[in-house]
Motif scaffolding. Structure first.
Motif, PDB file in Angstrom:
ATOM      1  N   PHE A 123       0.842  -1.209   0.000  1.00 28.39           N
ATOM      2  CA  PHE A 123       0.000   0.000   0.000  1.00 28.39           C
ATOM      3  C   PHE A 123       0.877   1.259   0.000  1.00 28.39           C
ATOM      4  N   ARG A 124       1.875   1.288   0.920  1.00 28.77           N
ATOM      5  CA  ARG A 124       2.729   2.479   1.019  1.00 28.77           C
ATOM      6  C   ARG A 124       3.400   2.793  -0.322  1.00 28.77           C
ATOM      7  N   ARG A 125       3.837   1.718  -1.026  1.00 25.89           N
ATOM      8  CA  ARG A 125       4.650   1.891  -2.242  1.00 25.89           C
ATOM      9  C   ARG A 125       3.867   1.612  -3.524  1.00 25.89           C
ATOM     10  N   ASP A 126       2.541   1.530  -3.433  1.00 24.84           N
ATOM     11  CA  ASP A 126       1.676   1.314  -4.602  1.00 24.84           C
ATOM     12  C   ASP A 126       2.094   0.088  -5.423  1.00 24.84           C
ATOM     13  N   LEU A 127       2.280  -1.048  -4.750  1.00 25.24           N
ATOM     14  CA  LEU A 127       2.729  -2.262  -5.446  1.00 25.24           C
ATOM     15  C   LEU A 127       1.564  -3.113  -5.960  1.00 25.24           C
ATOM     16  N   GLY A 128       0.329  -2.755  -5.579  1.00 25.40           N
ATOM     17  CA  GLY A 128      -0.840  -3.496  -6.066  1.00 25.40           C
ATOM     18  C   GLY A 128      -1.045  -4.830  -5.356  1.00 25.40           C
ATOM     19  N   GLN A 129      -2.190  -5.474  -5.675  1.00 27.03           N
ATOM     20  CA  GLN A 129      -2.541  -6.794  -5.114  1.00 27.03           C
ATOM     21  C   GLN A 129      -2.341  -6.856  -3.595  1.00 27.03           C
ATOM     22  N   ILE A 130      -2.833  -5.813  -2.934  1.00 32.07           N
ATOM     23  CA  ILE A 130      -2.627  -5.724  -1.481  1.00 32.07           C
ATOM     24  C   ILE A 130      -3.427  -6.806  -0.770  1.00 32.07           C
ATOM     25  N   GLU A 131      -4.729  -6.837  -1.065  1.00 33.50           N
ATOM     26  CA  GLU A 131      -5.607  -7.781  -0.372  1.00 33.50           C
ATOM     27  C   GLU A 131      -5.168  -9.226  -0.610  1.00 33.50           C
ATOM     28  N   GLU A 132      -4.790  -9.522  -1.858  1.00 29.67           N
ATOM     29  CA  GLU A 132      -4.366 -10.885  -2.195  1.00 29.67           C
ATOM     30  C   GLU A 132      -3.169 -11.311  -1.342  1.00 29.67           C
ATOM     31  N   HIS A 133      -2.219 -10.394  -1.150  1.00 29.36           N
ATOM     32  CA  HIS A 133      -1.033 -10.745  -0.372  1.00 29.36           C
ATOM     33  C   HIS A 133      -1.327 -10.836   1.122  1.00 29.36           C
ATOM     34  N   TYR A 134      -2.215  -9.971   1.633  1.00 33.27           N
ATOM     35  CA  TYR A 134      -2.612 -10.079   3.046  1.00 33.27           C
ATOM     36  C   TYR A 134      -3.257 -11.458   3.279  1.00 33.27           C
ATOM     37  N   GLN A 135      -4.129 -11.838   2.330  1.00 38.70           N
ATOM     38  CA  GLN A 135      -4.858 -13.098   2.478  1.00 38.70           C
ATOM     39  C   GLN A 135      -3.928 -14.308   2.368  1.00 38.70           C
ATOM     40  N   GLU A 136      -2.992 -14.246   1.443  1.00 38.33           N
ATOM     41  CA  GLU A 136      -2.027 -15.331   1.262  1.00 38.33           C
ATOM     42  C   GLU A 136      -1.154 -15.486   2.515  1.00 38.33           C
ATOM     43  N   LEU A 137      -0.738 -14.357   3.079  1.00 38.55           N
ATOM     44  CA  LEU A 137       0.043 -14.404   4.320  1.00 38.55           C
ATOM     45  C   LEU A 137      -0.773 -15.093   5.404  1.00 38.55           C
ATOM     46  N   PHE A 138      -2.040 -14.677   5.541  1.00 39.91           N
ATOM     47  CA  PHE A 138      -2.914 -15.253   6.570  1.00 39.91           C
ATOM     48  C   PHE A 138      -3.010 -16.761   6.405  1.00 39.91           C
ATOM     49  N   ARG A 139      -3.319 -17.208   5.182  1.00 38.16           N
ATOM     50  CA  ARG A 139      -3.449 -18.645   4.903  1.00 38.16           C
ATOM     51  C   ARG A 139      -2.202 -19.409   5.282  1.00 38.16           C
ATOM     52  N   ARG A 140      -1.054 -18.870   4.916  1.00 39.23           N
ATOM     53  CA  ARG A 140       0.201 -19.585   5.188  1.00 39.23           C
ATOM     54  C   ARG A 140       0.505 -19.669   6.675  1.00 39.23           C
ATOM     55  N   VAL A 141       0.146 -18.637   7.409  1.00 38.27           N
ATOM     56  CA  VAL A 141       0.490 -18.618   8.832  1.00 38.27           C
ATOM     57  C   VAL A 141      -0.558 -19.338   9.671  1.00 38.27           C
TER      58      VAL A 141
END
Ligand code: TMP
Length: 239
Positions: free
Chosen positions: A214-232
């Protein structure tokens, strides 16, 4: 939400529900960066951060870190112990990244030979300046015993979580912790532990899985938050 709102921050709201010992911490989808100069929303962020924080607080409690977490009461709400917050942000770092890489002129990603702890004074009007122990004493932000407990618990929290994330193929690059004192005088870990307050990189690819997207406008924010959650956590978050 019933109860009386006692504090609203950028990403969370605290409600007094009438119990003298506890509050309800409600997680919002709102996101800010650079001291709220940049604003947005990340869909389902409240649920992911609430449920990931609950999961990590549970692990930390088992490992002997006292936290404010009591239980989760819904997808975006948790009951927490009422604390008198220490007006400091404690940053623990395992890699050069973010403001440390910038301040010391180092490329992002280099390993640190030892975890680095930094103190920041929680003052939005000053942009949360970095402070040292003498500054903390001069401003009387915390007593010596409290400060020692915060440092010990902060370093132990970092060691535990770095190991937990490494087991999931994720590098805990750095994180921000906040502590408070309960009615019995105990120092407890408070606030949240989430991709808003930590940097997480995929150990293999180096892909960022945190708020830097979000800070650096890299896109696919929600997808990466969700992927992190799933993995952890090992399952999908509940929305
Ligand atoms: P920094 O490299 O920008 O100083 O950030 C260090 C860590 O602290 C990083 O994991 C993000 C987190 N952080 C917050 O949780 N809140 C903040 O306001 C800032 C600046 C950083």
């Amino acid at each position: 939400m019933e109860g009386h709102k006692i504090y609203e921050g950028k990403a969370k709201i605290l409600f007094d529900m009438g119990d003298p010992d506890t509050l309800v911490q409600h997680f919002k989808d709102d996101a800010t960066a650079f001291n709220a100069q940049k604003k947005g929303t990340i869909s389902h962020k409240g649920a992911i951060n609430c449920q990931l924080s609950a999961h990590l607080f549970g692990i930390l409690e088992q490992e002997g870190i006292p936290t404010h977490f009591v239980n989760r009461t819904g997808p975006v709400d948790m009951t927490v112990r009422r604390l008198s917050m220490v007006a400091l942000e404690v940053v623990l770092r395992n890699r050069f990244a973010g403001s440390l890489a910038k301040r010391l002129g180092q490329p992002e990603g280099g390993a640190l030979p030892m975890p680095v702890l930094e103190w920041y004074y929680k003052r939005d009007d000053l942009g949360d300046p970095m402070v040292n122990r003498d500054h903390i004493r001069v401003l009387e932000l915390a007593g010596e015993e409290t400060l020692a407990a915060v440092e010990r618990l902060g370093r132990k929290t970092n060691a535990i979580l770095a190991r937990v994330f490494a087991q999931k193929g994720i590098v805990l690059v750095d994180m921000k912790l906040e502590f408070g004192v309960d009615s019995k005088g105990r120092v407890l870990l408070g606030d949240e532990i989430s991709p808003d307050t930590c940097r997480f990189w995929d150990a293999k690819t180096g892909e960022k899985m945190d708020k830097d997207r979000f800070r650096r406008d890299l896109g696919q924010i929600e997808e990466h938050y969700q992927e992190l959650f799933r993995r952890v956590v090992g399952h999908e978050p509940e929305f």
